[in-house]
Design a protein around this motif. Structure first.
Motif, PDB file in Angstrom:
ATOM      1  N   MET A  13       0.810  -1.204   0.000  1.00 25.40           N
ATOM      2  CA  MET A  13       0.000   0.000   0.000  1.00 25.40           C
ATOM      3  C   MET A  13       0.857   1.274   0.000  1.00 25.40           C
ATOM      4  O   MET A  13       0.391   2.330  -0.412  1.00 25.40           O
ATOM      5  CB  MET A  13      -0.946   0.004   1.191  1.00 25.40           C
ATOM      6  CG  MET A  13      -2.025  -1.084   1.113  1.00 25.40           C
ATOM      7  SD  MET A  13      -3.091  -1.010  -0.374  1.00 25.40           S
ATOM      8  CE  MET A  13      -2.300  -2.251  -1.445  1.00 25.40           C
ATOM      9  N   SER A  14       2.113   1.152   0.425  1.00 28.92           N
ATOM     10  CA  SER A  14       3.038   2.276   0.285  1.00 28.92           C
ATOM     11  C   SER A  14       3.392   2.480  -1.184  1.00 28.92           C
ATOM     12  O   SER A  14       3.483   3.612  -1.667  1.00 28.92           O
ATOM     13  CB  SER A  14       4.308   2.032   1.106  1.00 28.92           C
ATOM     14  OG  SER A  14       4.013   1.926   2.485  1.00 28.92           O
ATOM     15  N   VAL A  15       3.578   1.375  -1.907  1.00 29.83           N
ATOM     16  CA  VAL A  15       3.794   1.460  -3.349  1.00 29.83           C
ATOM     17  C   VAL A  15       2.580   2.109  -4.011  1.00 29.83           C
ATOM     18  O   VAL A  15       2.712   2.973  -4.888  1.00 29.83           O
ATOM     19  CB  VAL A  15       4.053   0.063  -3.945  1.00 29.83           C
ATOM     20  CG1 VAL A  15       4.053   0.119  -5.468  1.00 29.83           C
ATOM     21  CG2 VAL A  15       5.370  -0.495  -3.441  1.00 29.83           C
ATOM     22  N   ARG A  16       1.401   1.707  -3.576  1.00 35.24           N
ATOM     23  CA  ARG A  16       0.168   2.278  -4.133  1.00 35.24           C
ATOM     24  C   ARG A  16       0.085   3.774  -3.856  1.00 35.24           C
ATOM     25  O   ARG A  16      -0.303   4.555  -4.732  1.00 35.24           O
ATOM     26  CB  ARG A  16      -1.047   1.570  -3.535  1.00 35.24           C
ATOM     27  CG  ARG A  16      -2.394   2.094  -4.020  1.00 35.24           C
ATOM     28  CD  ARG A  16      -3.514   1.429  -3.235  1.00 35.24           C
ATOM     29  NE  ARG A  16      -4.820   1.871  -3.677  1.00 35.24           N
ATOM     30  CZ  ARG A  16      -5.436   2.970  -3.245  1.00 35.24           C
ATOM     31  NH1 ARG A  16      -4.828   3.757  -2.365  1.00 35.24           N
ATOM     32  NH2 ARG A  16      -6.633   3.299  -3.685  1.00 35.24           N
ATOM     33  N   ALA A  17       0.443   4.188  -2.642  1.00 32.72           N
ATOM     34  CA  ALA A  17       0.394   5.610  -2.300  1.00 32.72           C
ATOM     35  C   ALA A  17       1.353   6.414  -3.168  1.00 32.72           C
ATOM     36  O   ALA A  17       1.017   7.514  -3.638  1.00 32.72           O
ATOM     37  CB  ALA A  17       0.721   5.805  -0.821  1.00 32.72           C
ATOM     38  N   ALA A  18       2.558   5.880  -3.392  1.00 30.80           N
ATOM     39  CA  ALA A  18       3.518   6.570  -4.257  1.00 30.80           C
ATOM     40  C   ALA A  18       3.000   6.643  -5.683  1.00 30.80           C
ATOM     41  O   ALA A  18       3.112   7.682  -6.353  1.00 30.80           O
ATOM     42  CB  ALA A  18       4.866   5.856  -4.211  1.00 30.80           C
ATOM     43  N   SER A  19       2.423   5.536  -6.167  1.00 35.17           N
ATOM     44  CA  SER A  19       1.869   5.519  -7.520  1.00 35.17           C
ATOM     45  C   SER A  19       0.725   6.510  -7.648  1.00 35.17           C
ATOM     46  O   SER A  19       0.585   7.193  -8.679  1.00 35.17           O
ATOM     47  CB  SER A  19       1.379   4.107  -7.868  1.00 35.17           C
ATOM     48  OG  SER A  19       2.442   3.175  -7.850  1.00 35.17           O
ATOM     49  N   MET A  20      -0.090   6.610  -6.619  1.00 34.29           N
ATOM     50  CA  MET A  20      -1.222   7.537  -6.650  1.00 34.29           C
ATOM     51  C   MET A  20      -0.753   8.979  -6.756  1.00 34.29           C
ATOM     52  O   MET A  20      -1.261   9.757  -7.576  1.00 34.29           O
ATOM     53  CB  MET A  20      -2.071   7.356  -5.380  1.00 34.29           C
ATOM     54  CG  MET A  20      -3.314   8.245  -5.329  1.00 34.29           C
ATOM     55  SD  MET A  20      -4.137   8.196  -3.721  1.00 34.29           S
ATOM     56  CE  MET A  20      -4.453   6.461  -3.558  1.00 34.29           C
TER      57      MET A  20
END
Length: 385
Positions: free
Chosen positions: A325-332
């Motif tokens: 979800m940290s990867v997702r936050a960065a992608s977002m």
């Protein structure tokens, strides 16, 4: 829904509501901020870029760091940073002070997004992950539905008062999270090299970045399309935007029925529908009502796609919920910046039709990346047999 699950649902809903409300505040008060501090609207608009860059950097830090975080503590830290940043924004004596507060705010948003969605997996009882995840994910669009009208009302009196909405939301949620029992720390994050070698994780991250690039561009420009192409009033445009947020919420709750069993097919189906909807939204504008309908359709499929995409990330092999979800936050955050740029280029080159095409391209590429990953996985299974 049992009492413990209901309490955690409220905590995660409040966390993402507070994070999104913190980002929304500047939208209706930007011109007043610029006037008050004697800067141009373009300069004031960079405040959102500051928070976005800070959020992306913090998310990347969570991905590459080796620390084992306990999710309640990480949520407390994120909500605490939001409370501090919003309070500093209310009291800001200079534009530089306000800009610094936005950097802190971006850090808090990133921590809340990553920890909040990871907690949906780690805190959920057996078989209830989709329920907890759906309540977490509807917190953000609910800030549009319930928070934006109050922000606008308070902002009409003073732009400083508008910050009270995220301040109250973050403070109340922080209190609720602090009363939850501490859990065990998350698993040690996987080394970055192993993440990059794992094609599944890399392709999922690229797909999320592309999807958020297209979707965030729609969010940035749909209001302008309604007011410019149809000469809609601000009040009518506001109602239309709220209707799209409601469609997103409905889709998220519907998607949770199947997402644990069919996350990746749902990513492909809903992502493909978003491509078509974005193209039609930009290129076909026979009436205000039709454009509002297509905005709601786009938001509906976005709700399904983002719910399914988050679930697919939580299911990645060898990647813990917090790291995923940290990867997702960065992608977002990167997607938000990319979407704003793509839409702006499209608008400058070819008007609203070009905007639809420009935003459909990353959405289409996201589908291609996911479909390619599925074919690779299928071939690998055949090879194993």
């Amino acid at each position: 829904m049992n009492q413990s699950l209901a309490a955690d649902s409220a905590r995660l809903f409040g966390s993402l509501f507070a994070a999104q409300a913190s980002l929304l505040v500047l939208s209706p008060i930007l011109s007043e901020v610029a006037t008050d501090f004697g800067v141009s609207p373009a300069t004031a608009g960079q405040l959102r870029a500051i928070s976005g860059v800070a959020a992306a950097l913090v998310a990347i830090g969570l991905v590459i760091g080796r620390r084992r975080w306990e999710l309640r503590r990480l949520l407390e830290l994120g909500l605490g940073l939001l409370s501090v940043a919003v309070s500093a924004s209310v009291l800001a004596p200079t534009f530089a002070w306000l800009a610094a507060a936005q950097a802190v705010l971006g850090a808090g948003v990133s921590l809340v997004l990553a920890a909040g969605l990871a907690a949906a997996a780690s805190w959920a009882p057996e078989g209830e992950r989709a329920t907890l995840l759906s309540w977490a994910m509807v917190g953000a669009p609910s800030a549009w539905i319930a928070g934006m009208p109050v922000i606008g009302l308070l902002g009409a009196h003073s732009w400083r008062l508008a910050w009270l909405v995220p301040l109250v939301a973050s403070a109340l949620t922080l209190n609720a999270v602090a009363r939850r029992e501490r859990g065990t720390p998350e698993p040690e994050p996987a080394p970055v090299r192993s993440l990059l070698r794992g094609r599944g994780a890399t392709r999922w991250a690229v797909g999320e970045l592309l999807a958020y690039g297209g979707w965030s561009g729609v969010l940035v420009y749909v209001g302008g399309l309604l007011t410019d192409a149809h000469r809609a009033s601000p009040a009518a445009t506001g109602l239309a935007l709220g209707g799209g947020a409601i469609a997103y919420v409905v889709a998220t709750f519907l998607a949770r029925r199947w997402v644990d069993r069919a996350a990746r097919p749902m990513v492909l189906a809903a992502g493909s529908a978003m491509v078509a909807a974005a193209l039609i939204l930009g290129a076909v504008r026979p009436s205000f009502a039709f454009s509002v309908l297509m905005w709601a359709v786009t938001a509906f499929f976005a709700g399904v796609r983002m719910m399914a995409g988050s679930t697919a990330g939580l299911d990645l092999a060898g990647v813990g919920p917090l790291q995923a979800m940290s990867v997702r936050a960065a992608s977002m955050q990167a997607g938000y910046l990319a979407g704003a740029v793509l839409g702006g280029v499209g608008l400058a080159l070819g008007g609203w039709t070009a905007v639809g095409v420009a935003l459909a391209v990353p959405l289409l590429l996201a589908v291609v990346v996911t479909a390619t990953d599925d074919r690779i996985a299928a071939r690998a299974k055949v090879g194993v047999r």
